[in-house]
Design a protein around this motif. Structure first.
Motif, short mmCIF file in Angstrom:
data_model
loop_
_atom_site.label_atom_id
_atom_site.label_comp_id
_atom_site.label_asym_id
_atom_site.label_seq_id
_atom_site.Cartn_x
_atom_site.Cartn_y
_atom_site.Cartn_z
N ASN A 340 -82.97 32.61 -67.52
CA ASN A 340 -83.83 31.70 -66.76
C ASN A 340 -84.76 30.93 -67.67
O ASN A 340 -85.00 29.72 -67.47
N GLU A 343 -82.89 28.15 -69.55
CA GLU A 343 -82.61 26.96 -68.73
C GLU A 343 -83.87 26.16 -68.44
O GLU A 343 -83.83 24.93 -68.39
N LYS A 344 -84.98 26.84 -68.29
CA LYS A 344 -86.24 26.12 -68.06
C LYS A 344 -86.66 25.35 -69.31
O LYS A 344 -87.17 24.22 -69.22
N LYS A 376 -83.33 25.78 -61.37
CA LYS A 376 -84.35 26.50 -62.14
C LYS A 376 -85.64 25.69 -62.32
O LYS A 376 -86.72 26.25 -62.41
#
Length: 378
Positions: A340, A343-344, A376
């Motif tokens: 996560n 991807e952020k 995301k």
């Protein structure tokens, strides 16, 4: 210009003219910067600017990203329609796979427990997962990829490129067959734990009389290199001196305040050196932005600590500053990052690059429909 972020040195040709082309600088900052730059490259690819870049200059974490991009450059179509079938699998996926692994702590442990330098172990990991034995000679001729390290002995910039590697004081070696993994490891050997990277060279490989004052042993036989960010954390020097338009992607860190600074000599000294380094980086950043404002150079700066609202666009992607600052405060490590978070970071690099391009480079660029990983955000 007296307050320019890059100064000339005695070996710079006086007659050199600034090229009208465009250069891209990728800063240091460990895995945090590595992934932030992936997002910026994603957006540059989409708007068809990446294919026009003439030089890509990188340091540290930025050099990991640049090394993968350079190795895959000839295979890319640069067609936005095919982005998910070439750029993503060829560039994004291997970099994200590396971000799934912690390599600094393991390298430090085995570097202490077994013979050999920590930086050598980092180079082996880079080679295993990213570069597969490729050398500087496997990079394209255009654009010119410049992987920057700092020469601990001379105090100057050491540049790795396909046609040569050089330090203006020590001299140049033409057509170096240095493994790409070693060049990237030298560029990302951030002190004190991953530094130095040691290269053993043949003094006869240097071009005669190509160094200013240090072209002799031991400078030409054993070279000690550290993180390129020690000299220039934005990777500016080789881009700024040659190109009229410079894009700067800054995923670097910032010194954090300490309520109770340590007073023992080792940790206090490290804190003081970090303060000096932080001020130098901040000054260079301010000078870059001032040079854009004054018209000395064209281009744009975007940083991981930028507030996207500062671009005053009516329609930036949704990037609340408190969330992006949480990403900016990820430690400068080669430590595994959660999927996560990966991807952020890519989304944030993409979004702030988009805002900078639409504000300062080409107002005709259309707002993107979504983040690379829309579920995301940042």
């Amino acid at each position: 210009m007296s307050n320019a972020p890059v100064e000339s040195i005695v070996t710079d040709p006086l007659e050199r003219k600034i090229d009208a082309g465009m250069a891209l600088c990728l800063s240091g900052g460990g895995y945090r910067a590595m992934l932030f730059h992936v997002g910026a490259l994603w957006r540059l690819y989409e708007v068809r600017l990446l294919q026009d870049i003439r030089r890509i200059s990188s340091v540290s974490g930025g050099s990991i990203t640049a090394g993968v991009l350079g190795l895959k450059w000839r295979q890319l179509s640069f067609d936005p329609v095919r982005l998910t079938s070439d750029f993503v699998p060829m560039v994004v996926s291997p970099i994200r796979a590396l971000a799934d692994k912690t390599i600094d702590a393991k390298a430090i442990f085995w570097g202490v427990a077994l013979p050999g330098r920590v930086s050598d172990r980092v180079a082996k990991v880079y080679d295993k997962h990213l570069f597969k034995g490729k050398t500087l000679q496997d990079l394209p001729d255009t654009p010119r990829f410049v992987i920057n390290a700092t020469n601990v002995q001379s105090g100057a910039l050491w540049r790795f490129m396909k046609p040569y590697m050089r330090d203006y004081r020590v001299g140049e070696v033409k057509d170096p067959n240095i493994p790409l993994a070693q060049a990237v490891a030298a560029s990302s050997a951030f002190p004190p734990v991953l530094s130095p990277f040691e290269m053993r060279l043949d003094a006869n490989a240097f071009t005669a009389n190509s160094g200013l004052d240090l072209q002799h042993k031991p400078f030409t036989t054993t070279v000690f290199l550290t993180d390129g960010g020690v000299y220039d954390n934005l990777g500016l020097e080789t881009a700024w001196k040659r190109y009229q338009t410079v894009l700067v992607s800054d995923g670097g860190g910032k010194l954090q305040p300490e309520e109770d600074p340590k007073s023992d000599w080792a940790r206090h000294s490290y804190r003081i050196l970090s303060l000096i380094d932080n001020q130098v980086r901040s000054l260079r950043k301010r000078q870059v932005i001032d040079s854009f404002k004054s018209g000395t150079r064209k281009g744009a700066y975007w940083g991981i600590r930028t507030n996207v609202a500062d671009y005053t666009l009516p329609d930036p992607l949704d990037c609340p500053h408190e969330r992006t600052m949480a990403l900016a405060n990820i430690p400068t490590r080669l430590k595994r990052l959660d999927v996560n978070v990966q991807e952020k970071l890519i989304n944030w690099g993409y979004a702030v690059c988009d805002a900078a391009l639409r504000k300062h480079v080409d107002p005709q660029i259309k707002k993107p429909d979504r983040f690379p990983y829309p579920e995301k955000g940042v």
